[in-house]
Write a protein that holds these residues in place. Structure first.
Motif, short mmCIF file in Angstrom:
data_model
loop_
_atom_site.label_atom_id
_atom_site.label_comp_id
_atom_site.label_asym_id
_atom_site.label_seq_id
_atom_site.Cartn_x
_atom_site.Cartn_y
_atom_site.Cartn_z
N ALA A 63 20.47 25.83 -10.58
CA ALA A 63 19.72 24.76 -11.25
C ALA A 63 20.56 23.51 -11.42
O ALA A 63 20.10 22.38 -11.17
N GLN A 64 21.80 23.69 -11.84
CA GLN A 64 22.69 22.54 -12.03
C GLN A 64 22.96 21.83 -10.70
O GLN A 64 22.92 20.60 -10.63
N CYS A 65 23.21 22.61 -9.66
CA CYS A 65 23.49 22.00 -8.35
C CYS A 65 22.24 21.37 -7.74
O CYS A 65 22.35 20.42 -6.95
N ASP A 71 20.38 13.95 -7.29
CA ASP A 71 20.97 12.66 -7.67
C ASP A 71 21.79 12.08 -6.52
O ASP A 71 21.77 10.87 -6.28
N TRP A 72 22.48 12.95 -5.81
CA TRP A 72 23.29 12.52 -4.66
C TRP A 72 22.39 11.96 -3.56
O TRP A 72 22.69 10.89 -2.99
N ILE A 73 21.30 12.63 -3.29
CA ILE A 73 20.34 12.16 -2.28
C ILE A 73 19.80 10.78 -2.65
O ILE A 73 19.70 9.87 -1.80
N VAL A 74 19.46 10.60 -3.92
CA VAL A 74 18.95 9.31 -4.40
C VAL A 74 20.02 8.22 -4.26
O VAL A 74 19.73 7.08 -3.86
N SER A 75 21.26 8.57 -4.57
CA SER A 75 22.35 7.58 -4.48
C SER A 75 22.55 7.09 -3.05
O SER A 75 23.01 5.96 -2.83
N LEU A 76 22.21 7.92 -2.08
CA LEU A 76 22.34 7.54 -0.67
C LEU A 76 21.14 6.75 -0.16
O LEU A 76 21.19 6.13 0.90
N GLY A 77 20.04 6.81 -0.91
CA GLY A 77 18.82 6.13 -0.49
C GLY A 77 17.94 6.97 0.42
O GLY A 77 16.98 6.46 1.02
N ILE A 78 18.25 8.26 0.53
CA ILE A 78 17.46 9.14 1.40
C ILE A 78 16.05 9.31 0.84
O ILE A 78 15.08 9.44 1.61
N MET A 86 6.87 12.75 0.29
CA MET A 86 7.76 13.68 0.97
C MET A 86 8.96 14.02 0.08
O MET A 86 9.42 15.17 0.06
N TRP A 87 9.45 13.05 -0.65
CA TRP A 87 10.60 13.29 -1.53
C TRP A 87 10.21 14.23 -2.68
O TRP A 87 10.97 15.14 -3.02
N GLN A 88 9.03 14.05 -3.24
CA GLN A 88 8.57 14.95 -4.29
C GLN A 88 8.45 16.38 -3.77
O GLN A 88 8.79 17.35 -4.46
N SER A 89 7.98 16.52 -2.55
CA SER A 89 7.86 17.84 -1.93
C SER A 89 9.22 18.49 -1.75
O SER A 89 9.39 19.69 -2.00
N CYS A 90 10.21 17.71 -1.34
CA CYS A 90 11.56 18.24 -1.17
C CYS A 90 12.16 18.67 -2.50
O CYS A 90 12.81 19.73 -2.60
N MET A 91 11.96 17.88 -3.54
CA MET A 91 12.48 18.25 -4.86
C MET A 91 11.82 19.52 -5.37
O MET A 91 12.47 20.41 -5.94
N VAL A 118 22.15 21.43 2.54
CA VAL A 118 20.81 21.97 2.76
C VAL A 118 19.75 20.98 2.28
O VAL A 118 18.71 20.82 2.92
N GLN A 119 20.01 20.30 1.18
CA GLN A 119 19.06 19.28 0.71
C GLN A 119 18.94 18.15 1.73
O GLN A 119 17.84 17.69 2.04
N CYS A 120 20.08 17.72 2.27
CA CYS A 120 20.07 16.65 3.28
C CYS A 120 19.41 17.13 4.57
O CYS A 120 18.60 16.41 5.17
#
Length: 433
Positions: A63-65, A71-78, A86-91, A118-120
């Protein structure tokens, strides 16, 4: 080394009993092959799948990761590359739980690395599968060449990687939509800078996805032996090569045989690189316990390669089975082993094809275990701990994948239920769009 389909990694040529038995005899002249076959082909019941391994446990850091990775994905602008839906589906898919069910006992730093990758990876995969972007090879070609640049930067004269890059460039040049992008890309000039050490990889301008990959790659190769860096680089290159081949095949409407599909799925599935991450875990364990890396002679040997090919197939085919209901509803089921086997073996229904894939899964598991036994018996005792760690990870992927597929919104479909052994209820009246 590219994943191969030789000898033991071929799954007994798709089971001789199905090749010579009832599936081969079901010809197109059979009664059901026309009206009756068409009336049942879209019915799909998730087959019963029972494995021999302990039920997966979720890593308490999942859960923490998950939050950190998002947050990391958002910081990159992905997230902006994907768009809101699509982003909501991934989350919602909670990919960190996928990794959490496989790696329940791993150093926190390594676990977070895997969660981020894996998220990326799934974000990139989701964009490639999206109807709006599926044919945008001009966009994907930049990503593909950027990944090759990152992989070659610290080893710009690696012959295997350069050979793989040449194959990719040849493929891009053959396709009109990507030819200009390949010609405009600065990869050759950038590799000159890499060889001359004229600038840092951090100075290279990359898009959102590959900026994230660059960060992960630089972290991965810290303190690793050169041969381990090269193995993982080859695995990632094979993955991105598979993505390119898959995209071009979809654009051209290429119909694949079962063996061709297996080969392509093994490349594009992304699993091989995750298994080879075990080298990083071995490096960390070396600081605390007597364990050494596998030499290239063992890693590239037949038994090790068959073991890696087997677990890659197992995970990918399981995905094809348990994701088939949703793929069918989204009319994206043609890129699955269930669909390919349904047509090549003239199955009566998708359910029947799925049952065959499950039998192939069990064969593949047996082949993985056999390859491990052969590998261990042929290796010197000093390499047994590393072989055992690799096999522990391979085995962990089977119950981990199954557990995640049962609960994930990425695979679940309403009106169906799957037990923790794979039992399910039928999804009624699924029709092709």
């Amino acid at each position: 080394m590219a994943p191969s389909l030789d000898s033991d990694s071929t799954v007994l040529s798709i089971r001789s009993d199905f090749r010579e038995g009832r599936f081969l005899r079901q010809s197109k002249s059979d009664l059901y092959a026309n009206d009756i076959r068409r009336s049942f082909e879209n019915d799909f019941r998730v087959p019963d799948f029972q494995h021999r391994y302990p039920k997966a446990r979720l890593n308490p850091l999942a859960a923490q990761c998950h939050d950190i990775s998002n947050d990391w994905i958002v910081s990159l602008g992905i997230d902006k590359e994907l768009g809101p839906s699509m982003w909501q589906s991934c989350m919602a898919a909670k990919f960190s739980e996928y990794i959490g069910f496989v790696y329940d006992d791993i150093e926190p730093k390594d676990f977070l690395w895997l969660c981020k990758w894996v998220q990326c990876f799934f974000a990139f995969d989701s964009k490639l599968d999206d109807g709006e972007w599926a044919d945008r090879i001009d966009w994907s070609s930049d990503v593909i060449l950027d990944m090759n640049l990152v992989l070659l930067w610290n080893d710009p004269d690696n012959e295997r990687l350069l050979e793989g890059l040449k194959s990719i460039l040849d493929t891009l040049m053959e396709t009109e939509a990507s030819r200009k992008r390949a010609q405009l890309h600065t990869i050759h000039a950038d590799l000159v800078h890499a060889r001359n050490k004229a600038k840092s990889l951090l100075d290279v301008n990359l898009g959102a996805f590959m900026s994230g990959f660059r960060e992960l790659w630089l972290e991965y190769i810290e303190d690793l032996p050169v041969e381990c860096m090269s193995r993982e680089a080859e695995a990632f290159q094979q993955y991105i090569t598979g993505c390119l081949s898959e995209q071009i095949g979809r654009m051209k409407g290429t119909k694949l045989s079962v063996s061709d599909y297996i080969s392509l799925r093994r490349q594009a599935g992304g699993v091989w690189a995750l298994i080879v991450f075990s080298d990083r875990m071995i490096e960390h364990k070396r600081r605390k316990s007597p364990i050494c890396h596998l030499p290239d002679s063992l890693f590239y040997g037949k038994d090790m390669q068959n073991m890696l090919a087997a677990i890659t197939d197992i995970v990918c085919w399981h995905n094809d089975i348990f994701g088939f209901q949703k793929e069918l509803l989204n009319n994206d089921h043609k890129n699955t082993l269930v669909f390919v086997i349904f047509h090549e073996y003239n199955c009566q229904s998708y359910t029947q094809a799925g049952e065959l894939v499950v039998e192939l899964l069990h064969d593949r598991i047996a082949e993985m275990e056999l390859a491990y036994e052969r590998l261990r018996s042929a290796a010197a005792p000093e390499f047994h701990p590393a072989i055992d760690l690799y096999m522990k990870i391979c085995r962990g992927w089977i119950p981990g994948t199954h557990q995640y597929h049962m609960i994930s919104s990425r695979y679940n479909v309403s009106n169906s239920s799957i037990s923790d052994t794979g039992n399910s209820k039928k999804v009624e009246h699924i029709t092709k769009r």
